[in-house]
Design an enzyme around this catalytic site. Structure first.
Site, short mmCIF file in Angstrom:
data_model
loop_
_atom_site.label_atom_id
_atom_site.label_comp_id
_atom_site.label_asym_id
_atom_site.label_seq_id
_atom_site.Cartn_x
_atom_site.Cartn_y
_atom_site.Cartn_z
N THR A 76 1.02 -1.10 -0.18
CA THR A 76 0.02 -0.12 0.05
C THR A 76 0.74 1.47 -0.06
OG1 THR A 76 -1.60 1.27 1.12
CG2 THR A 76 -0.20 -0.11 2.65
N ASP A 77 0.10 2.37 -0.46
CA ASP A 77 1.07 3.47 -0.70
C ASP A 77 1.01 4.13 1.13
OD1 ASP A 77 -1.84 4.42 -0.08
OD2 ASP A 77 -1.67 5.77 -1.61
N GLU A 78 0.32 3.55 2.11
CA GLU A 78 0.11 4.29 3.24
C GLU A 78 1.47 3.92 4.18
OE1 GLU A 78 -3.39 3.42 5.55
OE2 GLU A 78 -4.72 3.50 3.98
N TYR A 97 -2.29 -0.61 11.03
CA TYR A 97 -2.35 -1.23 9.65
C TYR A 97 -1.16 -0.87 8.85
CZ TYR A 97 -3.43 -1.64 4.98
OH TYR A 97 -3.36 -1.92 3.55
N LYS A 143 1.88 -3.54 7.45
CA LYS A 143 2.16 -3.40 6.17
C LYS A 143 3.63 -3.17 5.75
CE LYS A 143 -0.19 -4.71 2.93
NZ LYS A 143 -0.57 -6.00 2.45
#
Ligand code: NAD
Ligand code: DAU
Length: 356
Positions: A132-134, A158, A162
């Site tokens: 993810t970009d997060e 989260y 990741k």
């Protein structure tokens, strides 16, 4: 054949369906069927001998070893994860178990599998980790978008889980020479998304006459990508990506949350009109703790090196999505079961109205 993990979830099921529509290579689909996994998502594949579903946990090494020995996959595409930021704030434990321990188990099973392959087979094997970009944290309004070299700065349980999994994948390449690929993608939307995420939640609540909850001031910015475009990017990375490399995937569609919700309301006003505009149901509620302000993705490397660009615009993708949810209200009704209702109560009951 390829092994897909998390193929009963939103992106994974779209990927498996798209894969078998464009390709005859069989898929082993391993999914634990958590609240987010739904076998109805691939009911269109019922009876298709190219699709083998296995209910199981990526943390179960014995099962992973058995699947590798039996099916000898030439690639693993790893979607399985706990994926909802709000749930990670309420209970981070499952995120560490699946996203960190689970990815570790899968890497170890893949490493043992690779050890038994011939040199040619090992050179052709791929482990594609869907991230993810997060992991890059949050941006201020004028900042350049995230690139593949942006330092990691995850802010939620989260995104931290990741990020940890991305680091493990990277290390298995550098230390053991495993042919890994990592993709970091922005917010997906489209058919089969569980209605706890913004887009399907807004559509479902709008049609049910319920409030449309906007966290904080609604000015948080996300980049939005239609799920079919994410799937085509993953196929491209799997085929042509360089082992050890990471690839950003995005839609070139930065939007504030309130604008996304306005778009959905306007589409619903057109396609399923009610007595008054759905915009009347918009309700500002208490913000998400630690809410990242802005994500933006620079996907030029993926375009330059692999020739990938999204095909849907924000307008065409959102229209398709609203049409899908209108045509599949029974799918939504079925997943809004007891557990779903408990989650909605837990996440929204303590968010006072008018908190913008
Ligand atoms: P999802 O929550 O809809 O689906 C996750 C799937 O994983 C479910 O089918 C679930 O049953 C399965 N799963 C969970 N724990 C498991 C375990 N221990 N063993 C086996 N299966 C398990 O998620 P999604 O939105 O489809 O996201 C898929 C992947 O893409 C995730 O890794 C996520 O981090 C990543 N991602 C998502 C987005 C997005 O916008 N949704 C964007 C970028 C990256
Ligand atoms: O950026 C990629 C990520 O996008 C993925 O890695 C995650 O798996 C995926 O869930 C998604 O994370 P977000 O937190 O951005 O998605 P979500 O749909 O939960 O929220 C989108 C934005 O809308 C976010 O700023 C929070 C806000 N929001 C969300 C909900 C559920 C609201 O304002 N109201 C809501 O009720």
């Amino acid at each position: 054949m390829i092994l897909v993990t998390g193929g009963a979830g939103f992106i994974g099921s779209n990927f498996v369906i798209d894969w078998l529509a464009s390709n005859d290579e069989p898929v082993i689909n391993l999914d634990k069927l958590t609240y987010a996994g739904n076998p109805d998502n691939f009911s269109s594949l019922d009876g298709d001998p190219r699709h083998h579903f296995v209910k199981g946990d990526i943390c179960d090494r014995e099962l992973l070893n058995q699947l590798m020995a039996q099916h000898k996959p030439r690639a693993i595409v790893h979607f399985a994860a706990e994926s909802h930021v709000d749930r990670s704030i309420h209970g981070p434990g499952d995120f560490i178990k699946t996203n960190v321990d689970g990815t570790f188990s899968l890497l170890e099973a893949a490493r043992a599998h690779c050890a038994g392959l011939s040199d040619t087979e090992r050179a052709a094997f791929r482990f594609l980790h869907v991230s993810t970009d997060e992991v890059f944290g949050t941006l201020n309004p004028g900042d350049p978008p995230f690139s593949e070299t942006t330092p990691y700065a995850p802010n939620s349980p989260y995104s931290a889980s990741k990020a940890a999994s991305d680091h493990l994948v990277r290390a298995w390449h550098h230390t053991y020479g495993m042919a890994v690929l990592t993709s970091n993608c922005s917010n997906n939307y489209g058919p089969l998304q569980f209605p706890e995420k913004l887009v399907p939640l807004i559509i479902a609540n709008a049609l049910a006459g319920k409030p449309l909850p906007i966290y904080g001031d609604g000015q948080q910015v996300r980049d939005w990508l239609y799920v079919g475009d994410h799937c085509s990017a993953i196929r491209r990375i799997l085929t042509d990506g360089q082992p050890g490399e990471t690839y950003n995937i995005g839609g070139w569609n930065e939007k504030a949350n309130i604008d996304v919700v306005h778009t959905l309301c306007d589409l619903l006003d057109e396609l399923s009109p009610a007595k008054q505009s759905y915009r009347e149901q918009i309700t500002y509620v208490k913000d998400r703790p630690g809410h990242d302000r802005r994500y933006a993705i620079d996907a030029r490397k993926t375009e330059r090196e692999l020739g990938w660009r999204p095909t849907e615009t924000f307008e065409t993708g959102m229209r398709k999505t609203v049409q899908w949810y209108l045509a599949n209200q029974e799918w939504v009704r079925k997943v809004q079961s007891g557990d779903y209702l408990k989650w909605i109560d837990r996440n929204y009951s303590q968010r006072a109205r008018g908190a913008a």
